[in-house]
Design a protein around this motif. Sequence first.
Motif, PDB file in Angstrom:
ATOM      1  N   VAL A 107       0.770  -1.177   0.015  1.00  0.00           N
ATOM      2  CA  VAL A 107      -0.096   0.093  -0.040  1.00  0.00           C
ATOM      3  C   VAL A 107       1.135   1.383   0.000  1.00  0.00           C
ATOM      4  O   VAL A 107       0.631   2.195  -0.887  1.00  0.00           O
ATOM      5  N   VAL A 108       1.863   1.529   0.842  1.00  0.00           N
ATOM      6  CA  VAL A 108       2.850   2.409   0.943  1.00  0.00           C
ATOM      7  C   VAL A 108       3.587   2.664  -0.248  1.00  0.00           C
ATOM      8  O   VAL A 108       3.583   3.777  -0.736  1.00  0.00           O
ATOM      9  N   ILE A 109       4.295   1.773  -0.775  1.00  0.00           N
ATOM     10  CA  ILE A 109       4.805   1.856  -2.049  1.00  0.00           C
ATOM     11  C   ILE A 109       4.099   2.177  -3.203  1.00  0.00           C
ATOM     12  O   ILE A 109       4.422   3.021  -4.188  1.00  0.00           O
ATOM     13  N   THR A 110       3.037   1.427  -3.578  1.00  0.00           N
ATOM     14  CA  THR A 110       1.984   1.738  -4.382  1.00  0.00           C
ATOM     15  C   THR A 110       1.550   3.300  -4.255  1.00  0.00           C
ATOM     16  O   THR A 110       1.573   4.083  -5.490  1.00  0.00           O
ATOM     17  N   PHE A 111       1.118   3.897  -3.183  1.00  0.00           N
ATOM     18  CA  PHE A 111       0.837   5.288  -2.922  1.00  0.00           C
ATOM     19  C   PHE A 111       1.898   6.209  -3.486  1.00  0.00           C
ATOM     20  O   PHE A 111       1.624   7.246  -4.303  1.00  0.00           O
ATOM     21  N   LEU A 112       3.048   5.795  -3.042  1.00  0.00           N
ATOM     22  CA  LEU A 112       4.362   6.742  -3.421  1.00  0.00           C
ATOM     23  C   LEU A 112       4.729   6.838  -4.841  1.00  0.00           C
ATOM     24  O   LEU A 112       4.970   7.783  -5.338  1.00  0.00           O
ATOM     25  N   GLN A 113       4.587   5.434  -5.368  1.00  0.00           N
ATOM     26  CA  GLN A 113       4.784   5.363  -6.686  1.00  0.00           C
ATOM     27  C   GLN A 113       3.811   5.946  -7.563  1.00  0.00           C
ATOM     28  O   GLN A 113       4.183   6.639  -8.780  1.00  0.00           O
ATOM     29  N   VAL A 114       2.406   6.047  -7.339  1.00  0.00           N
ATOM     30  CA  VAL A 114       1.468   6.568  -8.130  1.00  0.00           C
ATOM     31  C   VAL A 114       1.905   7.944  -8.076  1.00  0.00           C
ATOM     32  O   VAL A 114       1.467   9.035  -8.873  1.00  0.00           O
ATOM     33  N   LEU A 115       2.101   8.707  -6.677  1.00  0.00           N
ATOM     34  CA  LEU A 115       2.048  10.233  -6.378  1.00  0.00           C
ATOM     35  C   LEU A 115       3.224  10.556  -7.103  1.00  0.00           C
ATOM     36  O   LEU A 115       3.341  11.648  -7.937  1.00  0.00           O
ATOM     37  N   THR A 116       4.283   9.996  -7.034  1.00  0.00           N
ATOM     38  CA  THR A 116       5.685  10.366  -7.776  1.00  0.00           C
ATOM     39  C   THR A 116       5.717  10.308  -9.088  1.00  0.00           C
ATOM     40  O   THR A 116       6.231  11.131  -9.940  1.00  0.00           O
ATOM     41  N   GLY A 117       5.321   9.363  -9.479  1.00  0.00           N
ATOM     42  CA  GLY A 117       5.138   8.998 -10.960  1.00  0.00           C
ATOM     43  C   GLY A 117       4.274   9.954 -11.900  1.00  0.00           C
ATOM     44  O   GLY A 117       4.517  10.243 -12.827  1.00  0.00           O
ATOM     45  N   SER A 118       2.953  10.179 -11.229  1.00  0.00           N
ATOM     46  CA  SER A 118       2.260  11.235 -11.953  1.00  0.00           C
ATOM     47  C   SER A 118       2.395  12.468 -12.013  1.00  0.00           C
ATOM     48  O   SER A 118       2.680  13.339 -13.003  1.00  0.00           O
ATOM     49  N   PHE A 119       3.386  12.960 -10.628  1.00  0.00           N
ATOM     50  CA  PHE A 119       4.007  14.280 -10.593  1.00  0.00           C
ATOM     51  C   PHE A 119       4.945  14.648 -11.532  1.00  0.00           C
ATOM     52  O   PHE A 119       4.962  15.471 -12.478  1.00  0.00           O
ATOM     53  N   ALA A 120       5.875  13.540 -11.708  1.00  0.00           N
ATOM     54  CA  ALA A 120       6.820  13.749 -12.687  1.00  0.00           C
ATOM     55  C   ALA A 120       6.676  13.684 -14.171  1.00  0.00           C
ATOM     56  O   ALA A 120       7.097  14.396 -15.068  1.00  0.00           O
ATOM     57  N   ALA A 121       5.780  12.692 -14.375  1.00  0.00           N
ATOM     58  CA  ALA A 121       4.894  12.799 -15.907  1.00  0.00           C
ATOM     59  C   ALA A 121       4.508  13.854 -16.174  1.00  0.00           C
ATOM     60  O   ALA A 121       4.476  14.362 -17.292  1.00  0.00           O
ATOM     61  N   TYR A 122       3.772  14.623 -15.383  1.00  0.00           N
ATOM     62  CA  TYR A 122       3.248  15.895 -15.577  1.00  0.00           C
ATOM     63  C   TYR A 122       4.211  16.946 -15.925  1.00  0.00           C
ATOM     64  O   TYR A 122       4.239  17.469 -17.033  1.00  0.00           O
TER      65      TYR A 122
END
Length: 303
Positions: A107-122
């Motif tokens: 749960v923690v790693i999924t949340f952080l990857q979605v957060l950092t991945g989506s922000f960097a992709a923007y």
Amino acid sequence: MSTLTSDLAQELETGRTHPSPKPQRSGRRRVRSVTGRIAMYVLLIVLLSVVLLPFIWMLSSSLKHDNEVLSVPINWIPKTFVWSNYKDIWTQIPMAGYLANSAFLAVVITFLQVLTGSFAAYGFSKVRFPGRDALFLTYIATIAVPWQAYMIPQFVMMQKAGLTNTFTALILLQAFGAFGVFLMRQYYMTIPDELNEAARIDGLSDYGIWARIILPLSKPALASLALLTFVNTWNDYMGPFIYLSSNDLWTVQIGLKSFIGQYSAQYAMIMTGSVISIIPILAIFLAGQRYFISGIATTGMKG
């Protein structure tokens, strides 16, 4: 006149006895279409059976005694259903603790990857700055580097930082992922830039555009990334095996090795634990498969 009449009569008679070949051709096409469809379904059923065969064997083995799991020929239906395996596993090992540890990390790693991945992709898709494309290609190129190539340097760094035998090491190492950035960036490219420009005119910053416009439009891609990350983290064996030495911190994948002794192994219990371990993944996939399929299908399509 009589000759013309006789010719017409002959043609009509010929038409009755020798009908046009067009209906025959359409009938043949229908037969070929039905035959092709049946062949496709048969092929799909065969492929599905091949894919599901290991899972069927695992489920069957979880209801057997240890000496029956590796019997030859394979008994797909157990002679005696040992339902007690699903009761005994909770007392033989701390299965509940292992599942809780796996769930926490996933749960923690999924949340952080979605957060950092989506922000960097923007930033890589909607923000223009010098060297953006070159930096993106360089970052994505890290996907081609196998983890085994930098596994030891990572461990040395975490050891010197005093983070071994903690969840923090695994979280820090897996909180960022190049694949997630690539997946989200490709989806963001399908969102028209006019929405960003209109939001900037209304006074929104890049943070506001990302949070209030881009993320709500990217639910399929976010669900796809979350599902893939959760499954990979839940099934990870090498990471916890390297960094977690305390039994209290073991994940379910590491905990299953408790059934492997020096001279023998409790194969039935291993299969039972494996069946239990895939239930959360199966439930999450069934709940998010609609978004997952939509996100994968639309990623990379310019709209």
